[in-house]
Design a protein around this motif. Sequence first.
Motif, PDB file in Angstrom:
ATOM      1  N   ASP A 135       0.836  -1.206   0.000  1.00 34.10           N
ATOM      2  CA  ASP A 135       0.000   0.000   0.000  1.00 34.10           C
ATOM      3  C   ASP A 135       0.866   1.249   0.000  1.00 34.10           C
ATOM      4  O   ASP A 135       1.789   1.379   0.804  1.00 34.10           O
ATOM      5  CB  ASP A 135      -0.878   0.013   1.259  1.00 34.10           C
ATOM      6  CG  ASP A 135      -1.774   1.233   1.294  1.00 34.10           C
ATOM      7  OD1 ASP A 135      -2.825   1.190   0.633  1.00 34.10           O
ATOM      8  OD2 ASP A 135      -1.420   2.243   1.955  1.00 34.10           O
ATOM      9  N   SER A 168     -10.956   5.953   0.788  1.00 36.50           N
ATOM     10  CA  SER A 168     -10.288   5.853   2.082  1.00 36.50           C
ATOM     11  C   SER A 168     -10.732   7.036   2.941  1.00 36.50           C
ATOM     12  O   SER A 168     -10.727   8.180   2.467  1.00 36.50           O
ATOM     13  CB  SER A 168      -8.766   5.884   1.873  1.00 36.50           C
ATOM     14  OG  SER A 168      -8.115   5.799   3.105  1.00 36.50           O
ATOM     15  N   ASN A 169     -11.117   6.753   4.167  1.00 38.98           N
ATOM     16  CA  ASN A 169     -11.498   7.802   5.126  1.00 38.98           C
ATOM     17  C   ASN A 169     -12.812   8.499   4.775  1.00 38.98           C
ATOM     18  O   ASN A 169     -12.983   9.682   5.112  1.00 38.98           O
ATOM     19  CB  ASN A 169     -10.374   8.843   5.261  1.00 38.98           C
ATOM     20  CG  ASN A 169      -9.057   8.227   5.679  1.00 38.98           C
ATOM     21  OD1 ASN A 169      -8.997   7.534   6.689  1.00 38.98           O
ATOM     22  ND2 ASN A 169      -8.007   8.449   4.899  1.00 38.98           N
ATOM     23  N   GLN A 209     -10.640   1.696   2.516  1.00 40.86           N
ATOM     24  CA  GLN A 209      -9.528   1.635   3.470  1.00 40.86           C
ATOM     25  C   GLN A 209      -9.829   2.563   4.638  1.00 40.86           C
ATOM     26  O   GLN A 209     -10.136   3.748   4.445  1.00 40.86           O
ATOM     27  CB  GLN A 209      -8.214   2.037   2.784  1.00 40.86           C
ATOM     28  CG  GLN A 209      -7.008   1.727   3.654  1.00 40.86           C
ATOM     29  CD  GLN A 209      -5.667   2.002   2.979  1.00 40.86           C
ATOM     30  OE1 GLN A 209      -4.884   2.817   3.450  1.00 40.86           O
ATOM     31  NE2 GLN A 209      -5.399   1.324   1.881  1.00 40.86           N
ATOM     32  N   GLY A 251       2.414  -1.269   8.766  1.00 38.02           N
ATOM     33  CA  GLY A 251       3.598  -0.690   8.131  1.00 38.02           C
ATOM     34  C   GLY A 251       4.847  -1.118   8.878  1.00 38.02           C
ATOM     35  O   GLY A 251       4.824  -1.284  10.096  1.00 38.02           O
ATOM     36  N   SER A 252       5.935  -1.330   8.159  1.00 34.35           N
ATOM     37  CA  SER A 252       7.204  -1.646   8.819  1.00 34.35           C
ATOM     38  C   SER A 252       8.350  -1.484   7.844  1.00 34.35           C
ATOM     39  O   SER A 252       8.178  -1.657   6.638  1.00 34.35           O
ATOM     40  CB  SER A 252       7.192  -3.094   9.344  1.00 34.35           C
ATOM     41  OG  SER A 252       8.450  -3.396   9.921  1.00 34.35           O
ATOM     42  N   ARG A 253       9.534  -1.164   8.396  1.00 28.09           N
ATOM     43  CA  ARG A 253      10.742  -1.114   7.563  1.00 28.09           C
ATOM     44  C   ARG A 253      11.737  -2.169   8.019  1.00 28.09           C
ATOM     45  O   ARG A 253      12.933  -2.029   7.802  1.00 28.09           O
ATOM     46  CB  ARG A 253      11.352   0.290   7.585  1.00 28.09           C
ATOM     47  CG  ARG A 253      11.478   0.895   8.949  1.00 28.09           C
ATOM     48  CD  ARG A 253      11.874   2.345   8.882  1.00 28.09           C
ATOM     49  NE  ARG A 253      13.318   2.499   8.903  1.00 28.09           N
ATOM     50  CZ  ARG A 253      13.960   3.505   8.325  1.00 28.09           C
ATOM     51  NH1 ARG A 253      13.298   4.434   7.661  1.00 28.09           N
ATOM     52  NH2 ARG A 253      15.264   3.601   8.406  1.00 28.09           N
ATOM     53  N   HIS A 261      10.066  -7.814  11.520  1.00 25.44           N
ATOM     54  CA  HIS A 261       8.722  -7.392  11.912  1.00 25.44           C
ATOM     55  C   HIS A 261       7.701  -7.781  10.843  1.00 25.44           C
ATOM     56  O   HIS A 261       6.573  -8.182  11.143  1.00 25.44           O
ATOM     57  CB  HIS A 261       8.688  -5.876  12.130  1.00 25.44           C
ATOM     58  CG  HIS A 261       9.453  -5.432  13.349  1.00 25.44           C
ATOM     59  ND1 HIS A 261       9.731  -4.117  13.628  1.00 25.44           N
ATOM     60  CD2 HIS A 261      10.003  -6.155  14.365  1.00 25.44           C
ATOM     61  CE1 HIS A 261      10.412  -4.040  14.758  1.00 25.44           C
ATOM     62  NE2 HIS A 261      10.600  -5.256  15.221  1.00 25.44           N
ATOM     63  N   ASN A 321       4.425 -10.059  11.482  1.00 19.61           N
ATOM     64  CA  ASN A 321       3.066  -9.589  11.208  1.00 19.61           C
ATOM     65  C   ASN A 321       2.340 -10.510  10.227  1.00 19.61           C
ATOM     66  O   ASN A 321       1.123 -10.717  10.334  1.00 19.61           O
ATOM     67  CB  ASN A 321       3.098  -8.158  10.664  1.00 19.61           C
ATOM     68  CG  ASN A 321       3.677  -7.177  11.677  1.00 19.61           C
ATOM     69  OD1 ASN A 321       3.738  -7.483  12.869  1.00 19.61           O
ATOM     70  ND2 ASN A 321       4.109  -6.016  11.219  1.00 19.61           N
TER      71      ASN A 321
HETATM   72  N1  LIG Z   1      -5.415   5.620   4.029  1.00 19.93           N
HETATM   73  C1  LIG Z   1      -4.872   6.389   4.933  1.00 19.93           C
HETATM   74  O1  LIG Z   1      -5.327   7.516   5.185  1.00 19.93           O
HETATM   75  C2  LIG Z   1      -3.671   5.899   5.695  1.00 19.93           C
HETATM   76  C3  LIG Z   1      -3.259   6.583   6.846  1.00 19.93           C
HETATM   77  C4  LIG Z   1      -2.154   6.083   7.553  1.00 19.93           C
HETATM   78  C5  LIG Z   1      -1.501   4.944   7.091  1.00 19.93           C
HETATM   79  N2  LIG Z   1      -1.915   4.343   5.927  1.00 19.93           N
HETATM   80  C6  LIG Z   1      -1.230   3.121   5.420  1.00 19.93           C
HETATM   81  O2  LIG Z   1      -1.226   2.188   6.463  1.00 19.93           O
HETATM   82  C7  LIG Z   1       0.087   1.710   6.691  1.00 19.93           C
HETATM   83  C8  LIG Z   1       0.215   1.329   8.146  1.00 19.93           C
HETATM   84  O3  LIG Z   1       0.128   2.448   8.983  1.00 19.93           O
HETATM   85  P1  LIG Z   1       1.352   2.912   9.901  1.00 19.93           P
HETATM   86  O4  LIG Z   1       2.606   2.347   9.308  1.00 19.93           O
HETATM   87  O5  LIG Z   1       1.256   4.392  10.049  1.00 19.93           O
HETATM   88  O6  LIG Z   1       0.998   2.318  11.308  1.00 19.93           O
HETATM   89  P2  LIG Z   1       1.004   0.857  11.995  1.00 19.93           P
HETATM   90  O7  LIG Z   1       1.032  -0.220  10.976  1.00 19.93           O
HETATM   91  O8  LIG Z   1      -0.109   0.880  12.964  1.00 19.93           O
HETATM   92  O9  LIG Z   1       2.371   0.849  12.821  1.00 19.93           O
HETATM   93  C9  LIG Z   1       3.604   0.919  12.215  1.00 19.93           C
HETATM   94  C10 LIG Z   1       4.670   1.008  13.309  1.00 19.93           C
HETATM   95  O10 LIG Z   1       4.718  -0.227  14.030  1.00 19.93           O
HETATM   96  C11 LIG Z   1       6.045  -0.738  14.048  1.00 19.93           C
HETATM   97  N3  LIG Z   1       5.921  -2.198  13.892  1.00 19.93           N
HETATM   98  C12 LIG Z   1       5.247  -2.852  12.905  1.00 19.93           C
HETATM   99  N4  LIG Z   1       5.304  -4.189  13.133  1.00 19.93           N
HETATM  100  C13 LIG Z   1       6.030  -4.372  14.245  1.00 19.93           C
HETATM  101  C14 LIG Z   1       6.437  -5.531  14.973  1.00 19.93           C
HETATM  102  N5  LIG Z   1       6.069  -6.760  14.589  1.00 19.93           N
HETATM  103  N6  LIG Z   1       7.177  -5.358  16.095  1.00 19.93           N
HETATM  104  C15 LIG Z   1       7.541  -4.126  16.515  1.00 19.93           C
HETATM  105  N7  LIG Z   1       7.185  -2.977  15.860  1.00 19.93           N
HETATM  106  C16 LIG Z   1       6.445  -3.110  14.738  1.00 19.93           C
HETATM  107  C17 LIG Z   1       6.763  -0.111  12.881  1.00 19.93           C
HETATM  108  O11 LIG Z   1       8.128   0.039  13.179  1.00 19.93           O
HETATM  109  P3  LIG Z   1       9.262  -0.836  12.387  1.00 19.93           P
HETATM  110  O12 LIG Z   1       9.457  -0.139  11.068  1.00 19.93           O
HETATM  111  O13 LIG Z   1      10.433  -0.754  13.284  1.00 19.93           O
HETATM  112  O14 LIG Z   1       8.729  -2.227  12.234  1.00 19.93           O
HETATM  113  C18 LIG Z   1       6.047   1.263  12.776  1.00 19.93           C
HETATM  114  O15 LIG Z   1       6.677   2.181  13.657  1.00 19.93           O
HETATM  115  C19 LIG Z   1       1.007   2.833   6.198  1.00 19.93           C
HETATM  116  O16 LIG Z   1       2.269   2.330   5.869  1.00 19.93           O
HETATM  117  C20 LIG Z   1       0.218   3.315   4.995  1.00 19.93           C
HETATM  118  O17 LIG Z   1       0.506   2.487   3.876  1.00 19.93           O
HETATM  119  C21 LIG Z   1      -3.001   4.759   5.257  1.00 19.93           C
END
Ligand SMILES: NC(=O)c1ccc[n+]([C@@H]2O[C@H](COP(=O)([O-])OP(=O)(O)OC[C@H]3O[C@@H](n4cnc5c(N)ncnc54)[C@H](OP(=O)(O)O)[C@@H]3O)[C@@H](O)[C@H]2O)c1
Length: 317
Positions: A58, A153-154, A173, A283-285, A289, A293
């Motif tokens: 995504d 989305s949203n 989404q 999300g993750s880099r 992780h 997930n």
């Molecule tokens: N449609 C929209 O409006 C909207 C808005 C926000 C986000 N998004 C999409 O949703 C995706 C996910 O959202 P998000 O990345 O903001 O939040 P998230 O998935 O809730 O959390 C990501 C965070 O969690 C950590 N993490 C992930 N898996 C982990 C694990 N197994 N153990 C420890 N830490 C872990 C990551 O760090 P590490 O990198 O260290 O793993 C990162 O800091 C985004 O990448 C984007 O594509 C869409």
Amino acid sequence: MSMPSSPAGESRHIDLPLLSRVGLGAYPLGGPDAGGDAETRARACLHAAHDAGYRWIDTGEVYHDTGNETLLGRIDLRVLAVATKVAPAPAGSGLRPAQIRAACRASLKRLRRDVIDWYYLHWPDGSHVPLVESWGAMRSLVDEGLVRSAGLSNFGIDQMQQCRTVGPIDVVQLGLSLVDHHDSREVARWCGHHAIAVTVYEPLANGLLSGAVTPSTDLRAWAARDVAAWPFFQRVLTGDSLTRTLTILNVVHEWSKQLGTPVAQVALAWALAQPGVVSVLPGSRRPDHIRCNGGAADLRLPPEALAALDQVTGFAK
Ligand SMILES: NC(=O)c1ccc[n+]([C@@H]2O[C@H](COP(=O)([O-])OP(=O)(O)OC[C@H]3O[C@@H](n4cnc5c(N)ncnc54)[C@H](OP(=O)(O)O)[C@@H]3O)[C@@H](O)[C@H]2O)c1
């Protein structure tokens, strides 16, 4: 990775084999200038995702000012389907029909693809662009074969109903996690009833539910690391909401221990169990992780765990 069995899985419009239960949120991978060797790191993450059963990624035109799409295009791993989004101006290209058409072609070029698997309007336009016109443009992109499935989305239910007067919505989404975006749950349920697939962003609440944060972590210090997380901080980590967040965090950690399953997988499996939800996109880099997930795809939480989590989130009837 098993395929969704929710009502939304019956959608006529979705190419379901591509929509694995866990997709990769690519935002944290940054753009080509993300520091270090961004491209090598991102390549390792995408391969780890594919090996772990993810079948889609995504992104969005506004992620790192189009740089996230550019980075993914350079890696060019076409075995992963791609979701991307066009956003209202001035942050994005704008949601007038001509702007949407131009944005779609620009995303295809950056991603180096002939077709976008899921193309979303990223969020509602606060200006005066009529939503039905934007949605008409999205449906024409599907008719022209540039987009496989069109999504929102949203957006709220009223706005989705407006769109459905023009043409079907294939996918939606929404943000949703145990601690945040709880209003989305009703929207997801509505989508499920209308055979619209729901994918969930921020299922780990920006890492709060990843296992890296424990009930004894200083949450204010943790949140202060990232200024961009401020609205999230307000919603989840202030006043009464802080007490509720801590209670939820405790229960998730208890169930993780009891089931012998990583905290992140419990949080993701909870989101996947919500009515209408077909897929989550943490999300993750980090490849480790990402692999962890991916394990949530096959995890079905026992009814007692779901009941305890519904109780603590306030969803129990
Ligand atoms: N449609 C929209 O409006 C909207 C808005 C926000 C986000 N998004 C999409 O949703 C995706 C996910 O959202 P998000 O990345 O903001 O939040 P998230 O998935 O809730 O959390 C990501 C965070 O969690 C950590 N993490 C992930 N898996 C982990 C694990 N197994 N153990 C420890 N830490 C872990 C990551 O760090 P590490 O990198 O260290 O793993 C990162 O800091 C985004 O990448 C984007 O594509 C869409």
